[in-house]
Enzyme design. Structure first.
Site, PDB file in Angstrom:
ATOM      1  N   LYS A  50     -59.501  50.608 -28.755  1.00 17.24           N
ATOM      2  CA  LYS A  50     -59.969  51.650 -27.828  1.00 17.24           C
ATOM      3  C   LYS A  50     -61.263  52.339 -28.253  1.00 17.24           C
ATOM      4  O   LYS A  50     -61.569  53.451 -27.829  1.00 17.24           O
ATOM      5  CB  LYS A  50     -58.881  52.728 -27.575  1.00 17.24           C
ATOM      6  CG  LYS A  50     -57.523  52.192 -27.229  1.00 17.24           C
ATOM      7  CD  LYS A  50     -57.517  50.999 -26.320  1.00 17.24           C
ATOM      8  CE  LYS A  50     -57.983  51.258 -24.902  1.00 17.24           C
ATOM      9  NZ  LYS A  50     -58.113  49.953 -24.165  1.00 17.24           N
ATOM     10  N   HIS A 107     -59.397  43.450 -34.498  1.00 13.37           N
ATOM     11  CA  HIS A 107     -59.027  44.841 -34.784  1.00 13.37           C
ATOM     12  C   HIS A 107     -58.482  44.951 -36.207  1.00 13.37           C
ATOM     13  O   HIS A 107     -57.917  45.982 -36.572  1.00 13.37           O
ATOM     14  CB  HIS A 107     -57.941  45.322 -33.823  1.00 13.37           C
ATOM     15  CG  HIS A 107     -58.401  45.544 -32.405  1.00 13.37           C
ATOM     16  ND1 HIS A 107     -59.617  46.091 -32.087  1.00 13.37           N
ATOM     17  CD2 HIS A 107     -57.774  45.313 -31.220  1.00 13.37           C
ATOM     18  CE1 HIS A 107     -59.720  46.184 -30.769  1.00 13.37           C
ATOM     19  NE2 HIS A 107     -58.631  45.718 -30.224  1.00 13.37           N
ATOM     20  N   SER A 137     -57.298  57.532 -25.272  1.00  7.89           N
ATOM     21  CA  SER A 137     -57.470  56.226 -24.631  1.00  7.89           C
ATOM     22  C   SER A 137     -56.300  55.296 -24.979  1.00  7.89           C
ATOM     23  O   SER A 137     -55.777  54.574 -24.124  1.00  7.89           O
ATOM     24  CB  SER A 137     -58.804  55.622 -25.092  1.00  7.89           C
ATOM     25  OG  SER A 137     -59.044  54.397 -24.464  1.00  7.89           O
TER      26      SER A 137
END
Ligand code: A3P
Length: 294
Positions: A50, A107, A137
């Site tokens: 995010k 990530h 988010s």
């Protein structure tokens, strides 16, 4: 040592991911990720979830395609710039897609990156976003992206985020880990807030980092094509090409608000005070600085 990474670089140790049943295929394919052989000219985009992964990925794809919008509409962003650790039954896994593309995204926290990226001294772009906007988010993403469990109330989710008990673990450890690594490797460390403030300047930074020289009119095309408004209506960028069983945009669109400082609409005064004190503690000793709004 964070909860996310205990004592060996083994995905089975990622108890946070392990607790989330639909991340299980990620775990099962971990051996392929760990042994992935990067090439010296591979580019890696790394982010905590995010933080603007899709935005920077679209910019990079536009740069690689010399600002040709049509070429960048050839496929969904998650196939054009695949996720290295992605694994979902019935779909090509991230590592299976990586052989055919020049840029990848991840990530993963820095300590879990396949060692070949360091050995090959690959260029990497790390994009960070302030923790408060990431938490907001992520809360919405947990609701619409069905691989996640129910996030509970906002207050409950915020507690889990602060404790690092969300997918990919602690935001604090993630940004600090990559921040330290940039001292020794070719990492362009960027901030979402800088991109909001002056996207053209930030695109130019990426161009310089990649050793690319594009005409001003091409840079302007990239700027236009990667604006929030354009990406929000572009099905190859806005994740509407994901099956609805995986992402339900009627719950919350993937391209939600695309702003800095939205956290002010969610944090109560009390939550903000607790968060700030915890933040200070977590980031103690780090030179990492990030704007909470612009
Ligand atoms: P919000 O939920 O705050 O709107 P990621 O791609 O890492 O999952 O990050 C998604 C976040 O980046 C979402 O934030 C999304 O709206 C925002 N985003 C995506 N493209 C953007 C753009 N072109 N400009 C600004 N924000 C963008």
């Amino acid at each position: 040592m964070s909860r996310f990474y205990r004592d060996s670089p083994d995905f089975w140790e990622l108890e946070v991911i392990h607790e989330i049943p639909l991340y299980r295929p990620f775990v099962e394919k971990w051996a392929q990720v760990e042994s992935f052989q990067a090439r010296p000219d591979d580019l890696l985009i790394s982010t905590y979830p995010k933080s603007g992964t899709t935005w920077i990925s679209e910019i990079v794809d536009m740069i690689y395609n010399n600002g040709d919008e049509e070429k960048c509409k050839r496929d969904a962003i998650f196939n054009r710039v695949p996720f290295m650790e992605m694994s979902c039954p019935g779909l090509l896994s991230g590592t299976e897609q990586l052989d055919t593309v020049p840029s990848h995204r991840t990530h993963l926290p820095v300590q879990l990156l396949p060692v070949s990226f360091w050995e090959q001294d690959c260029k990497m772009i790390y994009l960070a976003r302030n923790a408060k906007d990431v938490a907001v988010s992520y809360y919405h993403f947990y609701q619409m992206a069905k691989m996640h469990p129910d996030p509970g109330t906002w207050d409950e989710f915020l507690g889990k985020f602060m404790a690092g008990k969300v997918a990919y673990g602690s935001w604090y450890d993630h940004v600090k880990g990559w921040w330290e690594k940039k001292k020794a490797y070719r990492i362009l460390y960027m901030f979402y807030e800088d991109m909001k403030k002056d996207p053209k300047r930030e695109i130019e930074k990426v161009l310089q980092f990649l050793g690319k020289d594009l005409k001003e009119e091409v840079v302007n095309k990239i700027l236009h094509h990667t604006s929030f408004q354009e990406m929000k209506k572009n099905p190859t960028a806005n994740y509407e090409m994901m099956p609805t069983w995986a992402m339900d945009h009627s719950v919350s669109p993937f391209m939600r608000k695309g702003m800095s400082g939205d956290w002010k609409n969610y944090f109560t005064v009390a939550q903000n005070e607790i968060f700030d004190a915890h933040y200070k503690e977590q980031m103690k000793g780090s030179t990492f600085k990030c704007q909470m709004e612009i």
